[in-house]
Enzyme design. Structure first.
Site, PDB file in Angstrom:
ATOM      1  N   HIS A 256       0.864  -1.189   0.000  1.00 48.87           N
ATOM      2  CA  HIS A 256       0.000   0.000   0.000  1.00 48.87           C
ATOM      3  C   HIS A 256       0.899   1.236   0.000  1.00 48.87           C
ATOM      4  O   HIS A 256       1.868   1.306   0.755  1.00 48.87           O
ATOM      5  CB  HIS A 256      -0.889   0.003   1.236  1.00 48.87           C
ATOM      6  CG  HIS A 256      -1.621   1.295   1.454  1.00 48.87           C
ATOM      7  ND1 HIS A 256      -2.312   1.939   0.449  1.00 48.87           N
ATOM      8  CD2 HIS A 256      -1.776   2.069   2.568  1.00 48.87           C
ATOM      9  CE1 HIS A 256      -2.875   3.037   0.934  1.00 48.87           C
ATOM     10  NE2 HIS A 256      -2.534   3.149   2.208  1.00 48.87           N
TER      11      HIS A 256
ATOM     12  N   HIS B 172       0.775   5.811  -0.933  1.00 49.18           N
ATOM     13  CA  HIS B 172      -0.023   7.006  -1.246  1.00 49.18           C
ATOM     14  C   HIS B 172       0.675   7.756  -2.380  1.00 49.18           C
ATOM     15  O   HIS B 172       0.717   8.981  -2.394  1.00 49.18           O
ATOM     16  CB  HIS B 172      -0.129   7.918  -0.025  1.00 49.18           C
ATOM     17  CG  HIS B 172      -0.888   7.328   1.105  1.00 49.18           C
ATOM     18  ND1 HIS B 172      -0.833   7.850   2.381  1.00 49.18           N
ATOM     19  CD2 HIS B 172      -1.683   6.249   1.194  1.00 49.18           C
ATOM     20  CE1 HIS B 172      -1.586   7.130   3.192  1.00 49.18           C
ATOM     21  NE2 HIS B 172      -2.105   6.156   2.498  1.00 49.18           N
TER      22      HIS B 172
ATOM     23  N   ASP C  62       0.568  -4.540 -20.703  1.00 48.07           N
ATOM     24  CA  ASP C  62       1.543  -5.539 -20.221  1.00 48.07           C
ATOM     25  C   ASP C  62       1.300  -5.882 -18.749  1.00 48.07           C
ATOM     26  O   ASP C  62       1.142  -7.033 -18.375  1.00 48.07           O
ATOM     27  CB  ASP C  62       2.970  -4.983 -20.337  1.00 48.07           C
ATOM     28  CG  ASP C  62       3.459  -4.853 -21.758  1.00 48.07           C
ATOM     29  OD1 ASP C  62       4.503  -4.183 -21.947  1.00 48.07           O
ATOM     30  OD2 ASP C  62       2.818  -5.409 -22.669  1.00 48.07           O
TER      31      ASP C  62
ATOM     32  N   HIS D 272      -8.202   7.314  -1.217  1.00 50.86           N
ATOM     33  CA  HIS D 272      -7.175   6.794  -0.299  1.00 50.86           C
ATOM     34  C   HIS D 272      -5.855   6.588  -1.011  1.00 50.86           C
ATOM     35  O   HIS D 272      -4.888   7.300  -0.771  1.00 50.86           O
ATOM     36  CB  HIS D 272      -7.686   5.490   0.309  1.00 50.86           C
ATOM     37  CG  HIS D 272      -6.812   4.961   1.386  1.00 50.86           C
ATOM     38  ND1 HIS D 272      -7.160   3.935   2.222  1.00 50.86           N
ATOM     39  CD2 HIS D 272      -5.562   5.317   1.775  1.00 50.86           C
ATOM     40  CE1 HIS D 272      -6.175   3.692   3.061  1.00 50.86           C
ATOM     41  NE2 HIS D 272      -5.201   4.521   2.813  1.00 50.86           N
TER      42      HIS D 272
ATOM     43  N   TYR E 281       7.926 -12.178 -21.866  1.00 51.44           N
ATOM     44  CA  TYR E 281       8.878 -11.100 -21.553  1.00 51.44           C
ATOM     45  C   TYR E 281       9.957 -11.524 -20.555  1.00 51.44           C
ATOM     46  O   TYR E 281       9.713 -12.330 -19.650  1.00 51.44           O
ATOM     47  CB  TYR E 281       8.121  -9.908 -20.967  1.00 51.44           C
ATOM     48  CG  TYR E 281       9.031  -8.801 -20.485  1.00 51.44           C
ATOM     49  CD1 TYR E 281       9.325  -8.677 -19.119  1.00 51.44           C
ATOM     50  CD2 TYR E 281       9.613  -7.907 -21.377  1.00 51.44           C
ATOM     51  CE1 TYR E 281      10.161  -7.674 -18.664  1.00 51.44           C
ATOM     52  CE2 TYR E 281      10.450  -6.904 -20.934  1.00 51.44           C
ATOM     53  CZ  TYR E 281      10.732  -6.790 -19.574  1.00 51.44           C
ATOM     54  OH  TYR E 281      11.573  -5.805 -19.130  1.00 51.44           O
TER      55      TYR E 281
HETATM   56  O1  LIG Z   1      -3.002   5.095   4.652  1.00 56.28           O
HETATM   57  C1  LIG Z   1      -2.725   4.714   5.762  1.00 56.28           C
HETATM   58  C2  LIG Z   1      -3.590   3.765   6.426  1.00 56.28           C
HETATM   59  O2  LIG Z   1      -4.427   3.224   5.413  1.00 56.28           O
HETATM   60  C3  LIG Z   1      -1.442   5.079   6.414  1.00 56.28           C
HETATM   61  O3  LIG Z   1      -1.657   5.273   7.705  1.00 56.28           O
HETATM   62  C4  LIG Z   1      -0.452   3.992   5.994  1.00 56.28           C
HETATM   63  O4  LIG Z   1      -0.053   4.349   4.705  1.00 56.28           O
HETATM   64  C5  LIG Z   1       0.724   3.835   6.907  1.00 56.28           C
HETATM   65  O5  LIG Z   1       0.253   3.279   8.083  1.00 56.28           O
HETATM   66  P1  LIG Z   1       1.196   2.274   8.908  1.00 56.28           P
HETATM   67  O6  LIG Z   1       2.444   3.046   9.288  1.00 56.28           O
HETATM   68  O7  LIG Z   1       1.515   1.102   8.020  1.00 56.28           O
HETATM   69  O8  LIG Z   1       0.342   1.913  10.102  1.00 56.28           O
END
Ligand SMILES: O=C(CO)[C@@H](O)[C@@H](O)COP(=O)(O)O
Length: 237
Positions: free
Chosen positions: A112, A114, A137, A177, A231
């Site tokens: 995850h 941002h 791709d 998000h 590839y």
């Molecule tokens: O977007 C969020 C939670 O979804 C952030 O708080 C996350 O990227 C980082 O949180 P953590 O440090 O992994 O608890």
């Protein structure tokens, strides 16, 4: 029943140790590729031969991360007795990662971030259209939008699974998000996080001077099949 790391088999303990090293190292790729600021973002990987996964501790700066502080969790997101201080909590996204692992057995890694451009598309709740061969791709089509979900329970994880089950994409832009990515392992999920930010930026820039044109579906399918099966070197992609 609480799982205690030191009560697992030697092989399982070695598997946990190796996964901790790998996940700690892969966290370095997020700031290196400018996908995160401060402590945002997280990486996890399923531990082979166990019903466990390893994830970053919540809110710890990237330059303070090491294998020793990687938190070990069960597939329902509960921290085990893993040798880290009891006060060291796993990522705030642990429930989301756990839900993905519990419901997508083929997934071995979750990331995850941002990252700026991908998160800007998420803020508009607009899928990234498949207008680049690199998108065909890597994503096999558009990069989809997942539902808005608050953090803290499995609603983000549920949104990731419901969206990605309907798509070839290893990335989903969770509304308002940011991107979550999956892969056969954490390396593949980190690659998808790098690639989704790259295509989000390119398509954003292209749209500043006109409307980029979508690739025909038959060509997307052909490009995706080649990239996924031909590839690179055997076993690497
Ligand atoms: O977007 C969020 C939670 O979804 C952030 O708080 C996350 O990227 C980082 O949180 P953590 O440090 O992994 O608890």
């Amino acid at each position: 029943m609480t799982i205690v790391l030191t009560e697992l088999s030697d092989q399982q303990q070695q598997s946990v140790a190796a996964t901790r090293e790998k996940v700690a190292k892969l966290h370095e790729e997020l700031p290196r590729n400018e996908l995160v600021v401060w402590t945002a973002g997280n990486v996890s990987e399923r531990v082979p031969g166990t019903e466990l996964f390893v994830i970053k501790p919540s809110g710890v700066r990237y330059d303070e991360l090491s294998a020793d502080v990687m938190v070990v969790c069960t597939l329902d997101g509960q921290k085990i007795v893993d040798g880290t201080p009891d006060r060291l909590s796993p990522s705030s996204d642990t429930a989301a990662h756990a839900y993905v692992y519990s419901n997508m057995p083929e997934v071995g890694g979750v990331v995850h971030t941002h990252s700026t451009y991908a998160t800007a598309w998420a803020a508009r709740r607009e899928p990234i259209p498949c207008v680049l061969t690199m998108m065909a791709d890597e994503f096999g089509g558009d990069v989809p939008i997942g539902p808005f979900a608050l953090i803290g329970d499995d609603s983000i994880g549920r949104g990731i699974v419901e969206t990605l089950r309907e798509s070839r994409s290893p990335a989903v832009l969770m509304a308002n998000h940011g991107p979550f990515t999956i892969g056969k392992d954490a390396t593949a999920a980190v690659k998808a996080a790098v690639m989704v930010e790259e295509v989000a930026r390119t398509v954003h820039i292209s749209r500043q001077l006109g409307e980029p044109l979508r690739i025909e579906q038959s060509d997307i399918d052909s490009l995706y099949a080649r990239y996924q099966n031909v590839y690179g070197q055997p076993g690497t992609k």
